[in-house]
Design a protein around this motif. Structure first.
Motif, PDB file in Angstrom:
ATOM      1  N   ASP A 164      33.187  43.014  39.745  1.00  0.00           N
ATOM      2  CA  ASP A 164      32.736  41.670  40.171  1.00  0.00           C
ATOM      3  C   ASP A 164      34.190  41.437  41.212  1.00  0.00           C
ATOM      4  OD1 ASP A 164      31.430  39.024  41.057  1.00  0.00           O
ATOM      5  OD2 ASP A 164      33.181  38.342  39.886  1.00  0.00           O
ATOM      6  N   ARG A 168      34.937  41.011  45.229  1.00  0.00           N
ATOM      7  CA  ARG A 168      35.028  39.762  46.200  1.00  0.00           C
ATOM      8  C   ARG A 168      36.095  39.846  46.517  1.00  0.00           C
ATOM      9  NH1 ARG A 168      34.333  34.621  42.536  1.00  0.00           N
ATOM     10  NH2 ARG A 168      35.154  36.026  40.715  1.00  0.00           N
ATOM     11  N   ALA A 172      36.483  39.743  51.027  1.00  0.00           N
ATOM     12  CA  ALA A 172      36.452  38.026  51.142  1.00  0.00           C
ATOM     13  C   ALA A 172      36.149  37.648  52.621  1.00  0.00           C
ATOM     14  CB  ALA A 172      38.014  38.088  51.208  1.00  0.00           C
ATOM     15  N   TYR A 177      29.755  37.439  51.157  1.00  0.00           N
ATOM     16  CA  TYR A 177      30.263  37.356  49.498  1.00  0.00           C
ATOM     17  C   TYR A 177      31.104  36.100  49.995  1.00  0.00           C
ATOM     18  CZ  TYR A 177      30.750  42.258  49.688  1.00  0.00           C
ATOM     19  OH  TYR A 177      29.832  43.741  49.841  1.00  0.00           O
ATOM     20  N   VAL A 179      33.926  34.115  49.818  1.00  0.00           N
ATOM     21  CA  VAL A 179      34.525  34.059  49.077  1.00  0.00           C
ATOM     22  C   VAL A 179      35.506  33.256  49.649  1.00  0.00           C
ATOM     23  CG1 VAL A 179      36.472  34.888  47.366  1.00  0.00           C
ATOM     24  CG2 VAL A 179      34.171  36.043  47.454  1.00  0.00           C
ATOM     25  N   GLU A 183      38.725  30.657  45.422  1.00  0.00           N
ATOM     26  CA  GLU A 183      38.587  31.384  44.690  1.00  0.00           C
ATOM     27  C   GLU A 183      38.927  32.879  44.834  1.00  0.00           C
ATOM     28  OE1 GLU A 183      33.612  30.315  44.636  1.00  0.00           O
ATOM     29  OE2 GLU A 183      34.469  31.150  46.425  1.00  0.00           O
TER      30      GLU A 183
END
Length: 402
Positions: A164, A168, A172, A177, A179, A183
């Motif tokens: 995970d 991510r 990004a 996704y 993100v 985050e």
């Protein structure tokens, strides 16, 4: 298009693969090109092989420590981490590389081959029991992640969390996704905290894994600090997983899109080493990395000011007509093949031997056991001007040969 109007920054341009037509114009007409940056100060786009190699070999004039990405990141952004080896400059980089290279000796890497083959075989069997799979996530992604995490001694129950985090990090810039910068920073902070926890465990109770080897290694009487180990863990987890995943998925997609070359490889498996180098050249796992000019200098007749961002486009250098004949042709027998996908100079990829081993074993088994593998739908690329990734690649496969 003219050089003055060319954009190679927009991530949307890469959804169908790299915009090679634009890079070709730049190599021919403006190989050292000042590229505007809508939200930044602009950068020099370096697109010829010779210039990329020259800059890569000269860390005294072009440093890594001021940022690896085109974007200038705000203070405190974890992507600009001075404890990550790829952002270090001499002399610290040499000391750090000498320490961590003890985990990547030929002896350490070669003893992994039988285990890598077992992993590939299991992944192929699992995929074909269902009649097909998403090649990227079920085979290309799972293999290098399992290898890296087992080398580090990460417990099996934590491996989904690692997947995970890496997904991510590299996704990004893709809206799929979702993100945010905050985050993304949290992901990198969490990876660092996890690394420090592992490091503390191994210092107290060493095991037979790379992590313990690294924590015990010394150069000139010095060991890795916790922050340095955290930076290396982040680099190994992200680069060691995602770039090899991209090599295998991009390579398989190239074979499926060039059936004549796939047939050539099936008929003559001895071509596999050159085929893997061609996969790396044809679709490098990373499109670019940045350097920064340390002092006023010159490249290809252009004056570069101290502090200017200088972006090395490997994806363009790998198709430089001055180095590669018929550069847009995918040729599994191409030799010589002086691609720059692993970098060159002091920052040449530390894990290149491991990546080549994983790719070789993976394609040996995939070609032998799944000679009729075929696409079951369109491959979907990552929206990124930095990472050449395939997000999804549905495939069909019959029961594999034994």
């Amino acid at each position: 298009m003219t050089p003055e109007t060319i954009d190679i920054l927009d991530p949307d341009l890469y959804l169908a693969g790299a915009p090679h037509d634009r890079f070709e114009i730049l190599r021919r007409e403006a190989p050292v090109y000042w590229h505007p940056e809508p939200a930044g100060r602009g950068f020099w786009a370096i697109t010829r092989h010779a210039d990329v190699a020259r800059i890569s070999r000269d860390p005294a004039a072009f440093c890594s420590g001021r940022g690896l990405f085109i974007e200038d990141l705000p203070p405190g952004d974890m992507r600009d981490n001075p404890d990550v080896m790829i952002m270090m400059d001499p002399p610290r980089h040499g000391r750090f590389r000498a320490l961590v290279s003890k985990g990547f000796t030929p002896r350490v890497i070669q003893r992994l081959e039988s285990h890598v083959r077992e992993l590939v075989t299991r992944l192929i069997d699992d995929a074909c029991e269902r009649g097909g799979c998403d090649f990227t996530s079920d085979i290309a992604g799972k293999l290098p992640l399992a290898v890296i995490l087992e080398m580090l001694g990460v417990p099996r129950e934590d491996q989904e969390q690692m997947l995970d985090w890496t997904t991510r990090f590299f996704g990004a810039s893709d809206p799929a996704y979702g993100v945010t910068p905050e985050e993304l920073n949290a992901v990198l902070h969490n990876m660092n905290a996890y690394a420090h926890q592992l490091a503390e465990q191994r210092r107290k109770e060493p095991k037979d894994d790379m992590l313990s080897l690294l924590m015990a290694a010394e150069v000139d009487g010095e060991k890795l600090s916790y922050t340095e180990f955290g930076g290396f863990f982040n680099l190994l987890l992200t680069a060691g997983h995602d770039t090899t995943k991209n090599l295998i998925s991009n390579g398989m997609l190239a074979l499926l899109e060039h059936p004549d070359q796939r047939r050539r490889l099936l008929d003559d498996p001895s071509l596999l080493p050159t085929a893997i180098e061609e996969m790396l050249r044809f679709t490098p796992p990373v499109y670019y990395f940045r350097r920064s000019a340390v002092r006023d200098t010159e490249i290809g007749g252009q004056r570069i000011a101290a502090g200017d961002k200088v972006v090395l486009w490997y994806v363009s250098a790998n198709r430089d007509e001055a180095v590669f004949s018929d550069p847009h042709k995918f040729d599994v027998g191409r030799t010589p093949n002086e691609h720059l996908s692993f970098g060159i100079g002091p920052h040449v990829c530390l894990g290149l031997v491991l990546a080549r081993l994983e790719a070789r074993v993976a394609f040996e088994e995939l070609l032998r056991r799944l000679p009729d593998l075929e696409l079951a739908g369109p491959a979907v690329r990552l929206r990124s001007n930095w990472v050449s990734g395939v997000k999804a690649m549905p495939v069909r496969c019959a029961r594999p040969a034994r």
